[in-house]
Motif scaffolding. Structure first.
Motif, PDB file in Angstrom:
ATOM      1  N   ILE A 111       0.797  -1.225   0.000  1.00  0.00           N
ATOM      2  CA  ILE A 111       0.000   0.000   0.000  1.00  0.00           C
ATOM      3  C   ILE A 111       0.831   1.277   0.000  1.00  0.00           C
ATOM      4  O   ILE A 111       0.717   2.095  -0.900  1.00  0.00           O
ATOM      5  N   PRO A 112       1.685   1.533   1.003  1.00  0.00           N
ATOM      6  CA  PRO A 112       2.352   2.836   1.009  1.00  0.00           C
ATOM      7  C   PRO A 112       3.386   2.963  -0.105  1.00  0.00           C
ATOM      8  O   PRO A 112       4.083   2.007  -0.431  1.00  0.00           O
ATOM      9  N   LEU A 113       3.442   4.147  -0.686  1.00  0.00           N
ATOM     10  CA  LEU A 113       4.441   4.443  -1.705  1.00  0.00           C
ATOM     11  C   LEU A 113       5.581   5.257  -1.128  1.00  0.00           C
ATOM     12  O   LEU A 113       6.627   5.378  -1.739  1.00  0.00           O
ATOM     13  N   GLY A 114       5.382   5.822   0.044  1.00  0.00           N
ATOM     14  CA  GLY A 114       6.425   6.604   0.699  1.00  0.00           C
ATOM     15  C   GLY A 114       5.999   8.044   0.881  1.00  0.00           C
ATOM     16  O   GLY A 114       4.969   8.486   0.376  1.00  0.00           O
ATOM     17  N   ASN A 115       6.843   8.782   1.603  1.00  0.00           N
ATOM     18  CA  ASN A 115       6.547  10.198   1.806  1.00  0.00           C
ATOM     19  C   ASN A 115       6.924  10.978   0.546  1.00  0.00           C
ATOM     20  O   ASN A 115       7.507  10.440  -0.386  1.00  0.00           O
ATOM     21  N   LYS A 116       6.592  12.245   0.536  1.00  0.00           N
ATOM     22  CA  LYS A 116       6.813  13.050  -0.677  1.00  0.00           C
ATOM     23  C   LYS A 116       8.285  13.105  -1.059  1.00  0.00           C
ATOM     24  O   LYS A 116       8.628  13.083  -2.234  1.00  0.00           O
ATOM     25  N   LYS A 117       9.179  13.140  -0.066  1.00  0.00           N
ATOM     26  CA  LYS A 117      10.620  13.175  -0.346  1.00  0.00           C
ATOM     27  C   LYS A 117      11.058  11.877  -1.034  1.00  0.00           C
ATOM     28  O   LYS A 117      11.793  11.908  -2.021  1.00  0.00           O
ATOM     29  N   HIS A 118      10.600  10.736  -0.510  1.00  0.00           N
ATOM     30  CA  HIS A 118      10.964   9.444  -1.112  1.00  0.00           C
ATOM     31  C   HIS A 118      10.416   9.330  -2.526  1.00  0.00           C
ATOM     32  O   HIS A 118      11.133   8.941  -3.439  1.00  0.00           O
ATOM     33  N   THR A 131       1.263   6.537 -13.202  1.00  0.00           N
ATOM     34  CA  THR A 131      -0.180   6.299 -13.111  1.00  0.00           C
ATOM     35  C   THR A 131      -0.744   7.063 -11.921  1.00  0.00           C
ATOM     36  O   THR A 131      -1.240   6.481 -10.958  1.00  0.00           O
ATOM     37  N   LYS A 132      -0.660   8.373 -12.036  1.00  0.00           N
ATOM     38  CA  LYS A 132      -1.061   9.271 -10.949  1.00  0.00           C
ATOM     39  C   LYS A 132      -2.505   9.040 -10.487  1.00  0.00           C
ATOM     40  O   LYS A 132      -2.813   9.198  -9.307  1.00  0.00           O
ATOM     41  N   ASP A 133      -3.384   8.626 -11.400  1.00  0.00           N
ATOM     42  CA  ASP A 133      -4.799   8.481 -11.077  1.00  0.00           C
ATOM     43  C   ASP A 133      -5.086   7.374 -10.054  1.00  0.00           C
ATOM     44  O   ASP A 133      -6.145   7.366  -9.440  1.00  0.00           O
ATOM     45  N   ILE A 134      -4.154   6.451  -9.832  1.00  0.00           N
ATOM     46  CA  ILE A 134      -4.390   5.401  -8.840  1.00  0.00           C
ATOM     47  C   ILE A 134      -3.731   5.715  -7.495  1.00  0.00           C
ATOM     48  O   ILE A 134      -3.831   4.938  -6.562  1.00  0.00           O
ATOM     49  N   CYS A 135      -3.064   6.861  -7.399  1.00  0.00           N
ATOM     50  CA  CYS A 135      -2.325   7.232  -6.182  1.00  0.00           C
ATOM     51  C   CYS A 135      -3.076   8.311  -5.407  1.00  0.00           C
ATOM     52  O   CYS A 135      -3.688   9.192  -5.990  1.00  0.00           O
ATOM     53  N   VAL A 136      -2.969   8.217  -4.091  1.00  0.00           N
ATOM     54  CA  VAL A 136      -3.625   9.172  -3.216  1.00  0.00           C
ATOM     55  C   VAL A 136      -2.573   9.781  -2.293  1.00  0.00           C
ATOM     56  O   VAL A 136      -1.758   9.059  -1.704  1.00  0.00           O
ATOM     57  N   SER A 137      -2.605  11.091  -2.160  1.00  0.00           N
ATOM     58  CA  SER A 137      -1.726  11.793  -1.234  1.00  0.00           C
ATOM     59  C   SER A 137      -2.519  12.077   0.033  1.00  0.00           C
ATOM     60  O   SER A 137      -3.622  12.607  -0.017  1.00  0.00           O
ATOM     61  N   TYR A 138      -1.934  11.706   1.190  1.00  0.00           N
ATOM     62  CA  TYR A 138      -2.605  11.935   2.466  1.00  0.00           C
ATOM     63  C   TYR A 138      -1.549  12.165   3.540  1.00  0.00           C
ATOM     64  O   TYR A 138      -0.675  11.311   3.756  1.00  0.00           O
ATOM     65  N   LYS A 139      -1.585  13.319   4.188  1.00  0.00           N
ATOM     66  CA  LYS A 139      -0.670  13.663   5.280  1.00  0.00           C
ATOM     67  C   LYS A 139       0.787  13.408   4.906  1.00  0.00           C
ATOM     68  O   LYS A 139       1.510  12.713   5.601  1.00  0.00           O
ATOM     69  N   ASN A 140       1.215  13.993   3.804  1.00  0.00           N
ATOM     70  CA  ASN A 140       2.603  13.940   3.336  1.00  0.00           C
ATOM     71  C   ASN A 140       3.070  12.548   2.897  1.00  0.00           C
ATOM     72  O   ASN A 140       4.247  12.300   2.746  1.00  0.00           O
ATOM     73  N   GLU A 141       2.143  11.609   2.746  1.00  0.00           N
ATOM     74  CA  GLU A 141       2.463  10.262   2.281  1.00  0.00           C
ATOM     75  C   GLU A 141       1.642   9.971   1.029  1.00  0.00           C
ATOM     76  O   GLU A 141       0.545  10.493   0.858  1.00  0.00           O
ATOM     77  N   TYR A 142       2.173   9.113   0.167  1.00  0.00           N
ATOM     78  CA  TYR A 142       1.438   8.643  -0.992  1.00  0.00           C
ATOM     79  C   TYR A 142       1.039   7.190  -0.787  1.00  0.00           C
ATOM     80  O   TYR A 142       1.799   6.397  -0.256  1.00  0.00           O
ATOM     81  N   PHE A 143      -0.169   6.873  -1.240  1.00  0.00           N
ATOM     82  CA  PHE A 143      -0.700   5.513  -1.142  1.00  0.00           C
ATOM     83  C   PHE A 143      -1.266   5.103  -2.494  1.00  0.00           C
ATOM     84  O   PHE A 143      -1.628   5.930  -3.297  1.00  0.00           O
TER      85      PHE A 143
END
Length: 143
Positions: A111-118, A131-143
């Motif tokens: 699930i997690p893709l990492g924080n914005k820096k990673h 594939t940006k459309d399948i990713c969600v940004s939440y509280k400085n993390e991507y999922f």
């Protein structure tokens, strides 16, 4: 009640940050050999300790330890994101486990893709770019 054919005696082999493996960066034929030898040594020790199954971490956060058209190689292998180690670490792990009569299971952090820096460090190879459309940004993390 039927008894299982065998009991699973498993160990997780963590690759994130090189906690268990690898310690050596695969940058040339000699270091590729050393990186493989490190894994063989771990597997030999597990076999001696009577383990029969290895849960091999193959995906950490948006990067992988096998060739993929979707996500880049993990930088832990070569020292750089997307750096080809010169072999398929997952296929090697499976082959070496089987030589020892052990099972190898791919362990994936899914699930997690990492924080914005990673994610930024992965550049255009990141799934957040491809594939940006399948990713969600939440509280400085991507999922």
């Amino acid at each position: 009640m039927a008894q299982p054919k065998f009991e699973v005696r498993a160990a997780w082999l963590t690759t994130v940050y090189g906690l268990d493996w690898p310690r050596t960066k695969a940058t040339n034929p000699q270091t590729i050999r050393l990186q493989k030898e490190e894994l063989v040594d771990i597997l030999d020790k597990l076999k001696t300790a009577n383990f029969n199954t290895v849960l091999f971490q193959t995906r950490t956060r948006g990067d992988v330890l096998y060739p993929s058209a979707i996500e880049p190689f993990n930088s832990i292998l070569t020292g750089k994101v997307g750096g080809n180690p010169g072999y398929d670490p997952l296929a090697f792990a499976i082959e070496e486990c089987h030589k020892r009569g052990m099972e190898c299971h791919a362990w994936m952090v899914s699930i997690p893709l990492g924080n914005k820096k990673h994610v930024a460090s992965l550049g255009n190879q990141s799934v957040t770019k491809k594939t940006k459309d399948i990713c969600v940004s939440y509280k400085n993390e991507y999922f």
